[in-house]
Design a protein around this motif. Structure first.
Motif, PDB file in Angstrom:
ATOM      1  N   LEU A 197       0.856  -1.200   0.074  1.00  0.00           N
ATOM      2  CA  LEU A 197       0.050  -0.043  -0.228  1.00  0.00           C
ATOM      3  C   LEU A 197       0.926   1.348  -0.184  1.00  0.00           C
ATOM      4  N   MET A 198       0.973   1.974  -1.029  1.00  0.00           N
ATOM      5  CA  MET A 198       1.820   3.139  -1.437  1.00  0.00           C
ATOM      6  C   MET A 198       0.694   4.332  -1.334  1.00  0.00           C
ATOM      7  N   TYR A 199       1.394   5.502  -0.759  1.00  0.00           N
ATOM      8  CA  TYR A 199       0.294   6.673  -0.494  1.00  0.00           C
ATOM      9  C   TYR A 199       1.300   7.938  -0.468  1.00  0.00           C
ATOM     10  N   GLY A 200       0.496   8.972  -0.471  1.00  0.00           N
ATOM     11  CA  GLY A 200       1.254  10.354  -0.321  1.00  0.00           C
ATOM     12  C   GLY A 200       1.190  10.622   1.243  1.00  0.00           C
ATOM     13  N   ALA A 201       2.362  10.668   1.743  1.00  0.00           N
ATOM     14  CA  ALA A 201       2.587  10.586   3.333  1.00  0.00           C
ATOM     15  C   ALA A 201       2.999  12.041   3.591  1.00  0.00           C
ATOM     16  N   LYS A 206       5.430  12.877   0.642  1.00  0.00           N
ATOM     17  CA  LYS A 206       6.527  11.919   0.283  1.00  0.00           C
ATOM     18  C   LYS A 206       5.658  10.984  -0.308  1.00  0.00           C
ATOM     19  N   VAL A 207       6.212   9.718  -0.624  1.00  0.00           N
ATOM     20  CA  VAL A 207       5.654   8.574  -1.073  1.00  0.00           C
ATOM     21  C   VAL A 207       5.880   7.457   0.260  1.00  0.00           C
ATOM     22  N   GLY A 208       5.048   7.069   1.070  1.00  0.00           N
ATOM     23  CA  GLY A 208       5.475   6.025   1.969  1.00  0.00           C
ATOM     24  C   GLY A 208       4.562   4.668   1.560  1.00  0.00           C
ATOM     25  N   ILE A 224       9.715   5.228   3.482  1.00  0.00           N
ATOM     26  CA  ILE A 224       9.743   6.227   2.418  1.00  0.00           C
ATOM     27  C   ILE A 224      10.214   5.693   1.315  1.00  0.00           C
ATOM     28  N   ILE A 225       9.556   5.514  -0.028  1.00  0.00           N
ATOM     29  CA  ILE A 225      10.154   5.252  -1.191  1.00  0.00           C
ATOM     30  C   ILE A 225      10.495   6.429  -1.995  1.00  0.00           C
ATOM     31  N   CYS A 226       9.752   7.553  -1.946  1.00  0.00           N
ATOM     32  CA  CYS A 226      10.335   8.711  -2.710  1.00  0.00           C
ATOM     33  C   CYS A 226      10.115   9.990  -1.820  1.00  0.00           C
ATOM     34  N   ALA A 227      10.934  10.983  -1.916  1.00  0.00           N
ATOM     35  CA  ALA A 227      11.065  12.284  -1.221  1.00  0.00           C
ATOM     36  C   ALA A 227      10.088  12.988  -2.098  1.00  0.00           C
ATOM     37  N   PRO A 228       9.629  14.189  -1.423  1.00  0.00           N
ATOM     38  CA  PRO A 228       8.691  15.157  -1.962  1.00  0.00           C
ATOM     39  C   PRO A 228       9.368  15.916  -3.295  1.00  0.00           C
ATOM     40  N   ALA A 229       8.628  16.049  -3.988  1.00  0.00           N
ATOM     41  CA  ALA A 229       8.822  16.823  -5.392  1.00  0.00           C
ATOM     42  C   ALA A 229       9.334  18.051  -4.918  1.00  0.00           C
ATOM     43  N   ASN A 231       8.895  21.135  -5.917  1.00  0.00           N
ATOM     44  CA  ASN A 231       7.919  22.026  -6.079  1.00  0.00           C
ATOM     45  C   ASN A 231       6.355  21.776  -6.061  1.00  0.00           C
ATOM     46  N   SER A 232       6.082  20.661  -5.528  1.00  0.00           N
ATOM     47  CA  SER A 232       4.524  20.135  -5.215  1.00  0.00           C
ATOM     48  C   SER A 232       4.465  19.673  -3.909  1.00  0.00           C
ATOM     49  N   ASP A 233       3.254  19.961  -3.581  1.00  0.00           N
ATOM     50  CA  ASP A 233       2.719  19.730  -2.312  1.00  0.00           C
ATOM     51  C   ASP A 233       2.044  18.126  -2.177  1.00  0.00           C
ATOM     52  N   THR A 234       1.813  17.765  -3.356  1.00  0.00           N
ATOM     53  CA  THR A 234       0.920  16.276  -3.582  1.00  0.00           C
ATOM     54  C   THR A 234       1.820  15.230  -3.954  1.00  0.00           C
ATOM     55  N   ASN A 235       1.375  14.243  -4.061  1.00  0.00           N
ATOM     56  CA  ASN A 235       1.990  13.043  -4.791  1.00  0.00           C
ATOM     57  C   ASN A 235       1.123  11.833  -4.950  1.00  0.00           C
ATOM     58  N   ARG A 236       1.196  11.326  -6.070  1.00  0.00           N
ATOM     59  CA  ARG A 236       0.364   9.829  -5.906  1.00  0.00           C
ATOM     60  C   ARG A 236       1.115   8.845  -6.915  1.00  0.00           C
ATOM     61  N   PRO A 237       1.531   7.686  -6.373  1.00  0.00           N
ATOM     62  CA  PRO A 237       2.595   6.954  -6.954  1.00  0.00           C
ATOM     63  C   PRO A 237       1.926   5.751  -8.023  1.00  0.00           C
TER      64      PRO A 237
END
Length: 258
Positions: A197-201, A206-208, A224-229, A231-237
């Protein structure tokens, strides 16, 4: 970082392989001049046979193709199920608070898609408790090896439920799980007997991820899989198994755009 789509502002990837090709579906961000916010009215579709050269298809679905929706094309998930393609989306409902999740179908991945139910699959008034207006965001769907299909979604709170065999209704009650720093953007993936289960954390997101031996949990947080972009507050893998390799996809804004 390896940007796939450069000529349009895209977000919230979902991806699948079909007939030797990869199909990528994204949100479409197009704010007018002077607006520093997400303005998303439809979804886009791209395809490739080599993950290098991508073909852009006509937009196969917009939020107002759901006649009960007032707009807002949030994150989505496309799956192939019983020889058809099902697109689970989150949109704004005309009358019911809490956003809503709808389902569109098509005989081919590039569409066009039509409203499968002529009504929402999930609405804010179906939740055990509606905590805030954007709670029904970002569905992810997985059909398990036993043929049962599950949907996870949420914003601030992570909900899940089993779907019926025709994907037209929930088979059981809506349940809520807790994983650290869950914000939104859930994504289910199964590999070698493990469910991910991956998600915006957190915020910025970040992607946790968490892991489980069962699709219903319990979930063990793994980090955490992926650090924050930058210049973006959101993320969806999203994830893809193609050509004997596994791929991780995430939104990564270009400079100057949120």
């Amino acid at each position: 970082m390896n940007p796939i789509i450069r000529h349009k502002f895209t977000a919230d990837p979902t991806v699948l392989e079909y007939d030797g090709k990869v199909f990528l579906f994204t949100g479409h961000d197009e704010p007018p001049a002077g607006v520093d916010d997400y303005v998303m009215k439809d979804w886009l579709c791209f395809s490739t046979s080599d993950l290098v050269s991508w073909t852009a298809h006509a937009s196969p679905l917009k939020a107002t193709d759901f006649k009960w929706a007032s707009g807002d094309a949030y994150a989505s998930k496309v799956i192939r199920y019983k020889d058809a393609f099902y697109w689970f989306v989150s949109v704004s409902h005309r009358d019911i608070p809490g956003k809503a999740i709808g389902v569109a179908t098509a005989p081919s991945p590039e569409g066009p898609y039509t409203d499968h139910l002529q009504q929402p699959l999930i609405t804010g008034d179906m939740l055990p408790l509606l905590h805030h207006e954007k709670e029904n965001l970002d569905p992810t769907v997985l059909t398990d090896d036993d043929g049962k299909t599950y949907i996870y979604w949420g914003n601030g709170y992570c909900h899940f439920a089993q779907l019926n065999a025709s994907l037209t209704a929930l088979e059981g009650p809506i349940q809520t799980i807790r994983v650290p720093d869950f914000s939104e953007g859930s994504h289910l993936y199964k590999r070698d007997g493990w469910y991910y289960l991956m998600y915006g954390a957190g915020q910025p997101e970040k992607v946790g991820y968490a892991m489980s031996r069962q699709i219903t949990g319990p979930w063990m947080y793994r980090g955490i899989i992926c650090a924050p972009a930058f210049n973006s507050d959101t993320n969806r893998p999203a994830t893809l198994d193609f050509g004997g390799k596994s791929y991780f996809l995430s939104q990564w804004p270009v400079a100057g755009r949120r």
